[in-house]
Enzyme design. Structure first.
Site, PDB file in Angstrom:
ATOM      1  N   GLU A 166       0.805  -1.225   0.000  1.00 26.96           N
ATOM      2  CA  GLU A 166       0.000   0.000   0.000  1.00 26.96           C
ATOM      3  C   GLU A 166       0.838   1.276   0.000  1.00 26.96           C
ATOM      4  O   GLU A 166       0.677   2.148   0.853  1.00 26.96           O
ATOM      5  CB  GLU A 166      -0.968  -0.027   1.179  1.00 26.96           C
ATOM      6  CG  GLU A 166      -1.908  -1.221   1.124  1.00 26.96           C
ATOM      7  CD  GLU A 166      -2.783  -1.357   2.366  1.00 26.96           C
ATOM      8  OE1 GLU A 166      -2.751  -0.460   3.231  1.00 26.96           O
ATOM      9  OE2 GLU A 166      -3.510  -2.369   2.461  1.00 26.96           O
ATOM     10  N   GLU A 270      -6.328 -10.686  -1.272  1.00 27.38           N
ATOM     11  CA  GLU A 270      -7.087 -10.519  -0.025  1.00 27.38           C
ATOM     12  C   GLU A 270      -8.590 -10.494  -0.326  1.00 27.38           C
ATOM     13  O   GLU A 270      -9.328  -9.639   0.169  1.00 27.38           O
ATOM     14  CB  GLU A 270      -6.648  -9.244   0.696  1.00 27.38           C
ATOM     15  CG  GLU A 270      -5.163  -9.200   0.999  1.00 27.38           C
ATOM     16  CD  GLU A 270      -4.718  -7.952   1.753  1.00 27.38           C
ATOM     17  OE1 GLU A 270      -5.585  -7.264   2.342  1.00 27.38           O
ATOM     18  OE2 GLU A 270      -3.511  -7.670   1.752  1.00 27.38           O
TER      19      GLU A 270
END
Length: 378
Positions: A166, A270
């Site tokens: 991220e 995810e």
């Protein structure tokens, strides 16, 4: 619910109990495998994020389901900096070692998650012994030590690492994290370089959410090109795919195709599908917090049949895309085993009753499970 057998019949499938899934032979009429890992064997790994209770054996039902259904694992938390390197002078490999041992015992593809992230990293990482902000060189040394130590310990055991997590804003620019502010944009390149040095055979990934957004995807592709231009291998871009009932599988397909054109494989890292109302633009930023309100938890007593059907179709559409692009997609990992253990029960609104996965709160397969199995037969 009455919709369960109706949906199953629509896909031409029966609904065996969980305890029989691993043993049940494929139906002669449909030849649909009974497990996810068998259905997609030879196409891509089907993985699951495992928590501490499953790693230690405290969740026996969860462990049974993991072993039956999946051939890859990712740790939810035990390899994040805060747990594995809690103090400057101490590493704690207790749970991480157990995680790796679990994967080896069951011959799984083991993912390390993650080496460098702005979240779940202790504040001390970015400060010197006097509490002042670290210098660039000192923070680089600290990052190097962490990566060398962690990756080196599991060299040849962990096959794939989420190296940087991220690093991008929603518009594709670099996130102003402490890593970026102190070191600069090249911290990403350094992290990949050191991970490769620590284990040259490991698959290295960049992992982020909202890759369905064209702007963020463009930023990720530019980042991958910079890493490659520095002579550092980045094999995979991880699309977290924290999705909602709204949206189209075409968004995921566009991401897969663009990353493939940039010369990298894609892992869905995810995956879950939130069926509950959202007021936070579906971001997956773990720092998001939303006040608890009754209208944000509408299914506390069970998921309505019509929403169950929407969830089933959403998963079917997504896996049709993953199957179509199985030459590019190398792994699809669900973020959690059952609805009961999903992080979405407590984020960003605490105490909600969420239904984002293929197995319900009792560990039983939902209609979406059978739709996903069916996708591998198309």
């Amino acid at each position: 619910m009455r919709a369960r057998p109706l949906i199953a019949l629509a896909f031409g499938l029966a609904l065996p109990a969980l305890s029989t899934l691993a043993q049940a032979p494929a139906s002669p009429a449909t030849q649909v495998p009974a497990t996810l890992k068998d259905a997609f064997h030879g196409a891509f790994y089907v993985g699951v994020a495992v928590n501490s209770a499953q790693i230690t054996g405290a969740d026996a039902q969860g462990d049974e389901l993991i072993v039956q259904q999946f051939d890859s694992i990712t740790p939810e938390n035990v390899m994040k900096w805060a747990l594995i390197h809690p103090r400057p002078d101490a590493y704690d490999f207790t749970l991480a070692d157990k995680y790796v041992e679990f994967g080896q015992q069951h011959h799984m593809f083991i993912v390390g998650h993650n080496l460098c992230w702005h979240s779940q990293t202790p504040a001390w990482v970015f400060k010197d012994e006097k509490g002042n902000p670290m210098t660039r060189d000192a923070l680089l040394d600290r990052l190097h030590d962490h990566i060398k130590t962690v990756v080196g310990r599991y060299k040849g055991k962990v096959q794939s690492w989420d190296v940087v997590n991220e690093a991008l804003n929603e518009d594709g620019t670099m996130r102003q994290s402490p890593w970026e502010k102190i070191i600069g944009d090249d911290y990403v390149i350094k992290a990949f370089q050191w991970a490769h040095e620590a284990d040259p055979d490991a698959q290295l990934n960049y992992n982020d959410y909202n890759m369905e957004s064209a702007a963020k995807r463009k930023g990720a592709i530019e980042l991958v090109k910079k890493i490659k231009a520095a002579g550092v291998p980045v094999a995979v871009v991880g699309s977290q795919a924290h999705l909602h009932l709204s949206g189209s599988a075409a968004d995921e397909e566009a991401a897969i195709e663009e990353f493939s054109a940039a010369g990298v494989k894609v892992a869905i890292t995810e995956l879950d599908i939130d069926v509950l109302p959202s007021t936070w633009n579906h971001t997956a930023d773990v720092g998001a917090k939303v006040e608890e309100k009754p209208n944000l938890n509408p299914y506390a007593n069970g998921l309505p049949d019509d929403v169950q059907q929407q969830l089933t179709k959403r998963y079917a559409d997504l896996f049709a895309v993953f199957w179509k692009h199985r030459d590019v997609v190398n792994r699809v990992t669900f973020w959690g085993t059952t609805d009961k253990g999903s992080w979405l029960n407590n984020w960003p609104v605490r105490g909600r009753t969420s239904y984002p996965l293929l197995f319900d709160r009792d560990g039983k397969p939902k209609p979406a499970f059978y739709a996903v199995l069916k996708a591998a037969q198309q």
